[in-house]
Design a protein around this motif. Structure first.
Motif, PDB file in Angstrom:
ATOM      1  N   MET A 257       0.841  -1.184   0.000  1.00 53.76           N
ATOM      2  CA  MET A 257       0.000   0.000   0.000  1.00 53.76           C
ATOM      3  C   MET A 257       0.882   1.241   0.000  1.00 53.76           C
ATOM      4  SD  MET A 257      -3.082   1.154   2.537  1.00 53.76           S
ATOM      5  CE  MET A 257      -2.111   1.602   3.936  1.00 53.76           C
ATOM      6  N   VAL A 258       0.423   2.263  -0.675  1.00 54.93           N
ATOM      7  CA  VAL A 258       1.117   3.543  -0.721  1.00 54.93           C
ATOM      8  C   VAL A 258       0.199   4.613  -0.126  1.00 54.93           C
ATOM      9  CG1 VAL A 258       0.344   3.967  -3.083  1.00 54.93           C
ATOM     10  CG2 VAL A 258       2.311   5.183  -2.223  1.00 54.93           C
ATOM     11  N   SER A 259       0.775   5.512   0.655  1.00 52.54           N
ATOM     12  CA  SER A 259       0.016   6.599   1.261  1.00 52.54           C
ATOM     13  C   SER A 259       0.760   7.902   0.993  1.00 52.54           C
ATOM     14  CB  SER A 259      -0.132   6.369   2.769  1.00 52.54           C
ATOM     15  OG  SER A 259      -0.843   7.429   3.347  1.00 52.54           O
ATOM     16  N   LEU A 260       0.090   8.828   0.277  1.00 48.94           N
ATOM     17  CA  LEU A 260       0.719  10.070  -0.137  1.00 48.94           C
ATOM     18  C   LEU A 260      -0.235  11.243   0.056  1.00 48.94           C
ATOM     19  CD1 LEU A 260       2.013   8.664  -3.520  1.00 48.94           C
ATOM     20  CD2 LEU A 260       3.448   9.194  -1.563  1.00 48.94           C
ATOM     21  N   PRO A 261       0.311  12.434   0.337  1.00 46.93           N
ATOM     22  CA  PRO A 261      -0.564  13.613   0.429  1.00 46.93           C
ATOM     23  C   PRO A 261      -1.117  13.952  -0.951  1.00 46.93           C
ATOM     24  CG  PRO A 261       1.739  14.247   0.653  1.00 46.93           C
ATOM     25  CD  PRO A 261       1.700  12.751   0.606  1.00 46.93           C
ATOM     26  N   VAL A 262      -2.359  14.420  -0.983  1.00 47.57           N
ATOM     27  CA  VAL A 262      -3.038  14.694  -2.244  1.00 47.57           C
ATOM     28  C   VAL A 262      -3.620  16.103  -2.225  1.00 47.57           C
ATOM     29  CG1 VAL A 262      -5.228  13.696  -1.495  1.00 47.57           C
ATOM     30  CG2 VAL A 262      -4.674  13.715  -3.911  1.00 47.57           C
ATOM     31  N   LYS A 263      -3.698  16.722  -3.410  1.00 48.42           N
ATOM     32  CA  LYS A 263      -4.293  18.059  -3.523  1.00 48.42           C
ATOM     33  C   LYS A 263      -5.083  18.138  -4.828  1.00 48.42           C
ATOM     34  CE  LYS A 263      -0.299  20.197  -5.782  1.00 48.42           C
ATOM     35  NZ  LYS A 263      -0.695  19.832  -7.106  1.00 48.42           N
TER      36      LYS A 263
END
Length: 75
Positions: free
Chosen positions: A1-7
């Motif tokens: 799983m990958v977790s990244l900030p999003v905008k």
């Protein structure tokens, strides 16, 4: 799983994002604090689009391919 900030810069980018996510064969969620939203749902993404703490969580092992595909939406 990958977790990244999003905008998201504008409403049109939310619709493009959801369309791209719906083409994936794995689950993608948006997380804000302890709340998790389905990133394949336009309504869910619109609810968290303006939150600066939103993170995208993709249930895939191919992190680099995911980052490359969604680079326009990552902070």
């Amino acid at each position: 799983m990958v977790s990244l900030p999003v905008k998201f810069d504008k409403v049109e980018s939310v619709e493009e994002f959801v369309n791209m996510v719906n083409r994936l064969d794995y689950d993608v969620d948006l997380k804000v604090g302890s709340c998790i939203f389905d990133a394949k749902s336009l309504m869910s993404v619109l609810m968290v689009a303006g939150n600066p703490d939103a993170r995208i969580e993709a249930h895939t092992n191919d992190v680099e391919a995911f980052k490359k595909k969604f680079v326009n939406y990552l902070q």
